[in-house]
Design a protein around this motif. Sequence first.
Motif, PDB file in Angstrom:
ATOM      1  N   ASN A   1      70.406  20.226   2.059  1.00 52.60           N
ATOM      2  CA  ASN A   1      69.537  19.620   1.393  1.00 52.60           C
ATOM      3  C   ASN A   1      68.534  18.475   2.075  1.00 52.60           C
ATOM      4  OD1 ASN A   1      70.847  20.323  -1.007  1.00 52.60           O
ATOM      5  ND2 ASN A   1      71.864  18.537  -1.477  1.00 52.60           N
ATOM      6  N   HIS A   2      69.323  17.855   3.043  1.00 52.47           N
ATOM      7  CA  HIS A   2      68.774  16.909   3.923  1.00 52.47           C
ATOM      8  C   HIS A   2      68.108  17.526   5.094  1.00 52.47           C
ATOM      9  CE1 HIS A   2      70.417  13.043   2.051  1.00 52.47           C
ATOM     10  NE2 HIS A   2      71.089  13.810   1.960  1.00 52.47           N
ATOM     11  N   SER A   3      66.862  17.310   5.124  1.00 53.39           N
ATOM     12  CA  SER A   3      66.117  17.778   6.293  1.00 53.39           C
ATOM     13  C   SER A   3      65.613  16.212   6.984  1.00 53.39           C
ATOM     14  CB  SER A   3      65.100  18.612   6.275  1.00 53.39           C
ATOM     15  OG  SER A   3      64.353  18.717   7.434  1.00 53.39           O
ATOM     16  N   GLY A   4      66.161  15.786   8.264  1.00 55.12           N
ATOM     17  CA  GLY A   4      65.617  14.734   8.588  1.00 55.12           C
ATOM     18  C   GLY A   4      64.605  14.610   9.457  1.00 55.12           C
ATOM     19  N   CYS A   5      63.783  13.436   9.583  1.00 55.29           N
ATOM     20  CA  CYS A   5      62.667  13.613  10.570  1.00 55.29           C
ATOM     21  C   CYS A   5      62.878  13.997  11.990  1.00 55.29           C
ATOM     22  CB  CYS A   5      61.948  12.460  10.970  1.00 55.29           C
ATOM     23  SG  CYS A   5      62.749  11.172  11.707  1.00 55.29           S
ATOM     24  N   GLY A   6      64.172  14.060  12.389  1.00 53.61           N
ATOM     25  CA  GLY A   6      64.450  14.434  13.850  1.00 53.61           C
ATOM     26  C   GLY A   6      64.168  13.281  14.938  1.00 53.61           C
ATOM     27  N   GLU A   7      63.588  12.335  14.940  1.00 52.96           N
ATOM     28  CA  GLU A   7      63.101  11.543  15.705  1.00 52.96           C
ATOM     29  C   GLU A   7      63.749  10.152  15.524  1.00 52.96           C
ATOM     30  OE1 GLU A   7      58.873  11.355  16.214  1.00 52.96           O
ATOM     31  OE2 GLU A   7      58.634  13.627  15.611  1.00 52.96           O
ATOM     32  N   CYS A   8      63.929   9.575  14.237  1.00 53.58           N
ATOM     33  CA  CYS A   8      64.761   8.096  13.890  1.00 53.58           C
ATOM     34  C   CYS A   8      65.961   8.245  14.802  1.00 53.58           C
ATOM     35  CB  CYS A   8      64.420   7.820  12.782  1.00 53.58           C
ATOM     36  SG  CYS A   8      65.886   8.467  11.707  1.00 53.58           S
TER      37      CYS A   8
END
Length: 355
Positions: free
Chosen positions: A95-102
């Motif tokens: 479900n979780h798709s993170g921004c990848g940058e934080c």
Amino acid sequence: MTEIPSTMRAAVTHGWNDMRVEEVPVPVPEPGEALVRVGACGICGTDLKILSGAYEGVWPPSLPFIQGHEWGGTVVALGEGVKSLNVGDRVVAENHSGCGECIMCRRGRYNLCEVARTRDPAYKLYGHTAPGAFAEYATRPVKILHKIPETLSFEEGAIINQGSMALHAVRRCPVEPGDWVAVFGPGLVGLILVQLTKAVGATRVIVVGRGPRLEMARELGADEVIDYTTPDVVGQIRELTGDRGVDCAYECAGSPDAVRGVVSAVRRGGRVGLVGLVVTEDVTLRTDRIVLDDLDVYGVRSSPNAYPEFIKLIGAGKVNVGKLVSRVFPLEEINQAFEVFRKREGGAIRVVIKP
Ligand SMILES: [Zn+2]
Ligand SMILES: [Zn+2]
């Protein structure tokens, strides 16, 4: 290759406790995404709460909305630049798709993506803030899709979401070989925790719950079961453990009593994993027990980096997910399916929609 239609059937939430199956456009995969024909999607307690408006304005941020977040299916089309999947692959989705940058995403803790608190579309929680899978098709970034073997049905695949959360719980709040464990709340996650804690070496698992689920807990490996409506549940656990308490206890019921229960049920220096969401209530707790007995208390959110290993655990026969699928309904009967799950008819553990 089969032709992809321009419209599909989907269960659309129009208002609180107002979900209608209707014709909507088939989503188009963006670069880095796959279009997946949904094979099966489970109904979760959170779905009932979302539909009732318990998280109004947050999950979902606006209406109309498509729910559904415990699912798998077959890849039917790929967006630009996808290398790791092919059309025809059988997959399950996180479900979780993170921004990848934080900072949290960079640490691999994308379930805690910093962008989640903002409305930035760089973070998505599918089925909560972005379109779910109570539909014939759904798109997802391939980074949150995982291949499953041919031997696993999509109905079983729909259990992987919660199973991976149980695995995250065991990683956060670890069980040592030989440990005694208590699981409060034999719902889906609780019943998987019974199996997982046994798989990593727990020698005794005590389950606190009620009704037919206690039977199921026994079938899946629980050594002792306690009906939570009987007097002095913690006293019973202490009696079963030579007045010592268990090494590790998981709260999967999402109730204030169970939270107090797990904190009281562990031995001195024991570990507590909080998996359930209490949502609407404050929990009063004697925190001195945590301080004076040096307890470790872990919050457990979602299932970061846990899908691949949970899929392997099913493949190795360490966890039985097939037993946990109670009923299967077609998409057109989704409201009936929600009702069956709400009432836990026949002790329903997981009710699954098959579009
Ligand atoms: Zn869920
Ligand atoms: Zn992030």
